[in-house]
Design an enzyme around this catalytic site. Sequence first.
Site, PDB file in Angstrom:
ATOM      1  N   SER A  56      -5.713 -78.834  39.628  1.00 58.30           N
ATOM      2  CA  SER A  56      -4.952 -80.028  39.715  1.00 58.30           C
ATOM      3  C   SER A  56      -3.866 -79.711  40.528  1.00 58.30           C
ATOM      4  O   SER A  56      -3.082 -80.483  41.317  1.00 58.30           O
ATOM      5  CB  SER A  56      -4.739 -80.741  38.594  1.00 58.30           C
ATOM      6  N   GLU A  57      -2.976 -78.657  40.175  1.00 59.50           N
ATOM      7  CA  GLU A  57      -1.784 -78.206  40.646  1.00 59.50           C
ATOM      8  C   GLU A  57      -1.711 -76.521  40.974  1.00 59.50           C
ATOM      9  O   GLU A  57      -2.146 -75.800  40.092  1.00 59.50           O
ATOM     10  CB  GLU A  57      -0.686 -78.533  39.959  1.00 59.50           C
ATOM     11  N   THR A  58      -1.109 -76.420  42.080  1.00 62.06           N
ATOM     12  CA  THR A  58      -0.717 -74.967  42.568  1.00 62.06           C
ATOM     13  C   THR A  58       0.830 -74.861  42.672  1.00 62.06           C
ATOM     14  O   THR A  58       1.467 -75.760  43.634  1.00 62.06           O
ATOM     15  CB  THR A  58      -1.484 -74.495  43.706  1.00 62.06           C
TER      16      THR A  58
END
Length: 300
Positions: A56-58
């Site tokens: 979902s996020e990096t």
Amino acid sequence: MANLNSVKSNVLPVYYVDAFSKKPFCGNGAAVCLLPYNNDVDNHTRQKIASEINLSETAFVKIINEGDTFQNGKHFALDWFTPLCQVPLCGHATLASAAVLFTECNNESKVLEFETVSGILKAQREQDNKIEIDLPAYQSKPVYEKYEKVVKAVVKDLPVENIVLSVCNKLLIQLCDNVTRKELEEITTNDAELMTAEPTDIQDVIVTLKGSEKDCFDEEGNNYDFISRCFSPWCGISEDPVTGSAHSVLAPYWSNILLKKNFYARQCSRRGGDLHIEFLCDRILLSGHAVIVIKGQLHL
């Protein structure tokens, strides 16, 4: 530590962290990439990395002061990318970034400061290995007919108490108190239906329900003040498991209803996560645990 601060220009340390959880494979997963002072990666490449990792996020944590290291630095640059786009705020990846610096880099600071597109965000160690992050708080205003198709696509026939839109374009749907936790958890969405529902000027849809003594409590019997879910297909995330930035909207919203400033909340995704929140006018303090489950190298 020397290796982390002087890695080859085409190799980056990367960590997979489960945020807002005490144990692996729960909470919300984020990748954290460390960028030494002399090694930057442009946004085009960062987006490719985030798409490749497909969480979902990096998060990209970069040393910004020459002479600092990941061990002794207090001030870092921080950016977040979903598989589709850069986002202005991400709570769980901020928590994950702080966890990597504190536990893997043995950072000596009590408080870390992250320079982001949403201003300076702080993270500090707490007791019981929790980390507290400081995020902006966003107020909302009522909206009704304009988002009727989006609301219908998400909650179907569940009764709705209120619909508001935050200044950061998160649509919040409060379900009526007679809706059960099980009904909230059984909501299913269709990304294509959501993305074609007019209008499409929103970033996330948050569905929330007031805590009930009947079914809104944790494994130790502690009651949640409110529970929620968050859907973000516009950012390439069908459902975000535990969303810190959503609670930047939820905390001020529920404060107006429950007339309190401190909350214990649950995001009821399949992975799920617990959050402790303090609302301070224009900021929230959000605390939770994080577990590092994978350590590796990213070769560019």
